[in-house]
Design a protein around this motif. Structure first.
Motif, PDB file in Angstrom:
ATOM      1  N   PRO A   1     -12.647  26.602 -32.037  1.00  0.00           N
ATOM      2  CA  PRO A   1     -12.421  25.341 -32.914  1.00  0.00           C
ATOM      3  C   PRO A   1     -11.071  24.886 -32.544  1.00  0.00           C
ATOM      4  O   PRO A   1     -10.162  25.390 -32.283  1.00  0.00           O
ATOM      5  CB  PRO A   1     -12.725  25.767 -34.184  1.00  0.00           C
ATOM      6  CG  PRO A   1     -12.209  27.002 -34.263  1.00  0.00           C
ATOM      7  CD  PRO A   1     -12.590  27.564 -33.062  1.00  0.00           C
ATOM      8  N   GLU A   2     -10.946  23.360 -32.753  1.00  0.00           N
ATOM      9  CA  GLU A   2      -9.639  22.838 -32.474  1.00  0.00           C
ATOM     10  C   GLU A   2      -9.048  22.387 -33.987  1.00  0.00           C
ATOM     11  O   GLU A   2      -9.687  21.867 -34.560  1.00  0.00           O
ATOM     12  CB  GLU A   2      -9.385  21.681 -31.598  1.00  0.00           C
ATOM     13  CG  GLU A   2      -9.337  22.181 -29.991  1.00  0.00           C
ATOM     14  CD  GLU A   2      -9.681  20.801 -29.332  1.00  0.00           C
ATOM     15  OE1 GLU A   2      -9.087  19.845 -29.463  1.00  0.00           O
ATOM     16  OE2 GLU A   2     -10.254  21.371 -28.067  1.00  0.00           O
ATOM     17  N   ALA A   3      -7.646  22.807 -33.998  1.00  0.00           N
ATOM     18  CA  ALA A   3      -7.131  22.061 -35.273  1.00  0.00           C
ATOM     19  C   ALA A   3      -7.097  20.804 -35.481  1.00  0.00           C
ATOM     20  O   ALA A   3      -7.026  19.956 -34.320  1.00  0.00           O
ATOM     21  CB  ALA A   3      -5.423  22.514 -35.215  1.00  0.00           C
ATOM     22  N   PRO A   4      -7.150  20.105 -36.471  1.00  0.00           N
ATOM     23  CA  PRO A   4      -6.999  20.746 -37.805  1.00  0.00           C
ATOM     24  C   PRO A   4      -8.207  21.260 -38.355  1.00  0.00           C
ATOM     25  O   PRO A   4      -9.479  20.677 -38.044  1.00  0.00           O
ATOM     26  CB  PRO A   4      -6.603  19.460 -38.649  1.00  0.00           C
ATOM     27  CG  PRO A   4      -7.337  18.101 -37.980  1.00  0.00           C
ATOM     28  CD  PRO A   4      -7.249  18.498 -36.634  1.00  0.00           C
ATOM     29  N   PHE A   5      -8.271  22.326 -39.135  1.00  0.00           N
ATOM     30  CA  PHE A   5      -9.212  23.079 -39.699  1.00  0.00           C
ATOM     31  C   PHE A   5      -8.593  23.794 -41.079  1.00  0.00           C
ATOM     32  O   PHE A   5      -7.392  23.924 -41.118  1.00  0.00           O
ATOM     33  CB  PHE A   5      -9.981  24.054 -38.979  1.00  0.00           C
ATOM     34  CG  PHE A   5      -9.236  24.919 -38.134  1.00  0.00           C
ATOM     35  CD1 PHE A   5      -8.712  26.067 -38.807  1.00  0.00           C
ATOM     36  CD2 PHE A   5      -8.954  24.755 -36.633  1.00  0.00           C
ATOM     37  CE1 PHE A   5      -7.910  26.994 -38.058  1.00  0.00           C
ATOM     38  CE2 PHE A   5      -8.273  25.698 -35.991  1.00  0.00           C
ATOM     39  CZ  PHE A   5      -7.600  26.902 -36.683  1.00  0.00           C
ATOM     40  N   VAL A   6      -9.412  24.339 -41.608  1.00  0.00           N
ATOM     41  CA  VAL A   6      -9.304  25.021 -42.860  1.00  0.00           C
ATOM     42  C   VAL A   6      -9.457  26.373 -42.682  1.00  0.00           C
ATOM     43  O   VAL A   6     -10.501  26.842 -42.199  1.00  0.00           O
ATOM     44  CB  VAL A   6      -9.943  24.710 -44.089  1.00  0.00           C
ATOM     45  CG1 VAL A   6      -9.709  25.628 -45.525  1.00  0.00           C
ATOM     46  CG2 VAL A   6      -9.672  23.303 -44.457  1.00  0.00           C
ATOM     47  N   ALA A   7      -8.580  27.513 -42.942  1.00  0.00           N
ATOM     48  CA  ALA A   7      -8.579  28.804 -42.892  1.00  0.00           C
ATOM     49  C   ALA A   7      -8.723  29.655 -44.174  1.00  0.00           C
ATOM     50  O   ALA A   7      -7.849  29.364 -44.910  1.00  0.00           O
ATOM     51  CB  ALA A   7      -7.433  29.398 -41.731  1.00  0.00           C
ATOM     52  N   LEU A   8      -9.810  30.644 -44.190  1.00  0.00           N
ATOM     53  CA  LEU A   8      -9.709  31.582 -45.362  1.00  0.00           C
ATOM     54  C   LEU A   8      -9.355  33.017 -44.857  1.00  0.00           C
ATOM     55  O   LEU A   8      -9.816  33.496 -43.815  1.00  0.00           O
ATOM     56  CB  LEU A   8     -11.257  31.644 -45.863  1.00  0.00           C
ATOM     57  CG  LEU A   8     -11.346  32.778 -46.805  1.00  0.00           C
ATOM     58  CD1 LEU A   8     -10.721  32.585 -48.118  1.00  0.00           C
ATOM     59  CD2 LEU A   8     -12.796  33.179 -46.980  1.00  0.00           C
ATOM     60  N   LEU A   9      -8.300  33.475 -45.358  1.00  0.00           N
ATOM     61  CA  LEU A   9      -7.626  34.787 -44.804  1.00  0.00           C
ATOM     62  C   LEU A   9      -7.960  35.907 -45.847  1.00  0.00           C
ATOM     63  O   LEU A   9      -7.547  35.494 -47.101  1.00  0.00           O
ATOM     64  CB  LEU A   9      -6.090  34.746 -44.553  1.00  0.00           C
ATOM     65  CG  LEU A   9      -5.769  33.554 -43.628  1.00  0.00           C
ATOM     66  CD1 LEU A   9      -4.408  33.606 -43.390  1.00  0.00           C
ATOM     67  CD2 LEU A   9      -6.226  34.050 -42.380  1.00  0.00           C
ATOM     68  N   VAL A  10      -8.831  36.548 -45.497  1.00  0.00           N
ATOM     69  CA  VAL A  10      -9.252  37.690 -46.596  1.00  0.00           C
ATOM     70  C   VAL A  10      -8.936  38.923 -46.049  1.00  0.00           C
ATOM     71  O   VAL A  10      -9.875  39.399 -45.280  1.00  0.00           O
ATOM     72  CB  VAL A  10     -10.505  37.492 -47.159  1.00  0.00           C
ATOM     73  CG1 VAL A  10     -10.841  36.538 -48.189  1.00  0.00           C
ATOM     74  CG2 VAL A  10     -11.727  37.016 -45.681  1.00  0.00           C
ATOM     75  N   SER A  11      -8.050  39.511 -46.378  1.00  0.00           N
ATOM     76  CA  SER A  11      -7.629  41.202 -45.848  1.00  0.00           C
ATOM     77  C   SER A  11      -7.424  42.156 -47.079  1.00  0.00           C
ATOM     78  O   SER A  11      -7.777  41.603 -48.131  1.00  0.00           O
ATOM     79  CB  SER A  11      -6.412  41.059 -44.889  1.00  0.00           C
ATOM     80  OG  SER A  11      -5.341  40.797 -45.899  1.00  0.00           O
ATOM     81  N   GLY A  12      -6.911  43.042 -46.817  1.00  0.00           N
ATOM     82  CA  GLY A  12      -6.688  44.229 -47.936  1.00  0.00           C
ATOM     83  C   GLY A  12      -5.617  43.695 -48.664  1.00  0.00           C
ATOM     84  O   GLY A  12      -5.144  44.107 -49.925  1.00  0.00           O
ATOM     85  N   GLY A  13      -4.567  42.751 -48.169  1.00  0.00           N
ATOM     86  CA  GLY A  13      -3.282  42.632 -48.927  1.00  0.00           C
ATOM     87  C   GLY A  13      -3.003  40.926 -49.123  1.00  0.00           C
ATOM     88  O   GLY A  13      -2.486  40.577 -49.840  1.00  0.00           O
ATOM     89  N   HIS A  14      -4.170  40.256 -48.441  1.00  0.00           N
ATOM     90  CA  HIS A  14      -3.746  38.492 -48.736  1.00  0.00           C
ATOM     91  C   HIS A  14      -5.367  38.253 -49.260  1.00  0.00           C
ATOM     92  O   HIS A  14      -6.384  38.354 -48.451  1.00  0.00           O
ATOM     93  CB  HIS A  14      -3.373  37.945 -47.550  1.00  0.00           C
ATOM     94  CG  HIS A  14      -2.086  38.228 -47.364  1.00  0.00           C
ATOM     95  ND1 HIS A  14      -1.765  39.665 -46.556  1.00  0.00           N
ATOM     96  CD2 HIS A  14      -0.803  37.776 -47.193  1.00  0.00           C
ATOM     97  CE1 HIS A  14      -0.339  39.719 -46.518  1.00  0.00           C
ATOM     98  NE2 HIS A  14      -0.038  38.608 -46.978  1.00  0.00           N
TER      99      HIS A  14
END
Ligand code: KG4
Ligand code: ZN
Length: 346
Positions: free
Chosen positions: A130-143
């Protein structure tokens, strides 16, 4: 440009070579991850000092192995990228020290990469990115964060968790129900056998506007349900399914809201929880319904790895960004040179 990437922020030693001359997934010439899970399992969580020592043992052999797999030697490397934070300081120092030394010896530039930017850009390593702009969901152990990506390197935080991260909620809930460390993936596997709908938990903070998350109350609901149950294997699986559905629904509701707010139909998902099958299916369905798309890295590039660091670093190195060749610690340090804290201390 061929960039060697090094990840040592927590309990995974990751090394990769990314070649910007080749497009998409082909750019990833080789990558290897050594997981310290077995080392930390008996303590029920990551022991920072043991993590640092294991990175020391594993990093150079892994660099040699990865270069060999790519059919390259150190002479073919044009730059080095390493995770500079956030993470465990001792573990980070191992990667930074090795990366900086290699870059210095090879007379190539080195760049410190933000671990979460690494995760965020990982889906762009796949074919048809994909090319920006877009929305990101960051889902990790700390965030757990929703980020508006206006351009690569231009990030606006739209919402984040007020307490536990999504991965942390998976891990803690798994531990409460007696699953071995690290529980997240095991809980997800168990949920596959669970009966949907037998246990229904709240979708926290979805009944009010806003893009923040809160997962710690969910954990308590699960604990109570488990404690008051017959504690059979089937019940454990059913509760796991109820918990996973609650987390996945909550994330999907907030992702859709974030897309509305950002005026976008492209959602990019990254971080360890991005490996979760039900989350992948749910977000794909949500994005498709609005005529957009959900982009994920392959599951092995959702969890910590060197490839995402090589890739994110390569983008910055190609743009001419790198720092002075120093690892910032001070081994000889005269106390008399320290600045005074206040005029009348004591
Ligand atoms: O991104 P990551 O490898 O490390 C951090 O930067 O934190 O994420 C690790 C997290 C852990 O909490 C783990 O339980 C979770 O990702 N995780 C999963 C799955 N695979 C990993 N959670 C749910 N379902 C999975 N399949
Ligand atoms: Zn991570």
């Amino acid at each position: 440009m061929r960039v060697l990437g090094i990840e040592t922020s927590c309990d995974e030693t990751g090394v990769a070579v990314y070649d910007t001359g080749l497009s998409g997934a082909a750019g990833l010439r080789a990558h290897a991850v050594y997981s310290q899970i077995a080392l930390h399992a008996e303590y029920g969580g990551v022991v920072p000092e043991l993590a640092s020592r294991d990175h020391v043992r594993k990093l150079l052999p892994l660099v040699r192995q990865t270069l060999a797999e790519a059919g390259l030697t150190t002479a073919d490397i044009d730059g080095v990228a390493y995770t500079a934070g956030p993470g465990l300081v001792g573990a980070l120092l191992v990667g930074a020290g090795v990366a900086r030394s290699l870059a210095w010896a090879l007379e190539v530039p080195a760049v410190g990469v933000h671990h979460m930017e690494g995760h965020l850009l990982a889906p762009l390593m796949e074919d048809d990115p994909p090319e920006a702009p877009f929305v990101a969901l960051l889902v990790s152990g700390g965030h757990t964060q929703l980020v508006a990506v206006d351009a690569i390197g231009r990030y606006r935080l739209l919402g984040e968790t007020l307490d536990d991260a999504a991965g942390e909620a998976f891990d803690k809930t798994a531990k409460m129900m007696g699953l071995p460390y690290p529980g997240g993936p095991q809980l997800a596997a168990l949920a596959e056998q669970g009966t949907p709908g037998r246990f229904r938990f709240a979708r926290p903070m979805t009944d009010r506007p806003g893009l923040d998350f809160s997962f710690s109350g969910l954990k308590t609901q699960v604990l109570l349900a488990w404690r008051d149950s017959d504690q059979t294997e089937q019940t454990r699986a059913d509760i796991a399914r109820g918990f996973e559905d609650a987390v996945v629904d909550t994330l999907a509701i907030k992702c859709e809201r974030a897309l509305d707010e950002a005026g976008s139909d492209v959602i990019v998902i990254a971080g360890g929880v991005g490996a979760n099958k039900r989350l992948r299916a749910k977000l794909q369905e949500m994005a498709a319904k609005r005529g957009g798309r959900a982009c994920f890295p392959r599951p092995s590039l959702c969890t910590d790895n060197g490839a995402m660091i090589a890739f994110a670093g390569a983008l910055r190195l190609e743009a001419g960004q790198h720092e002075a060749a120093e690892v910032k610690v001070t081994p000889r340090w005269d106390m008399a040179t320290l600045p005074q804290v206040s005029a009348n201390a004591g």
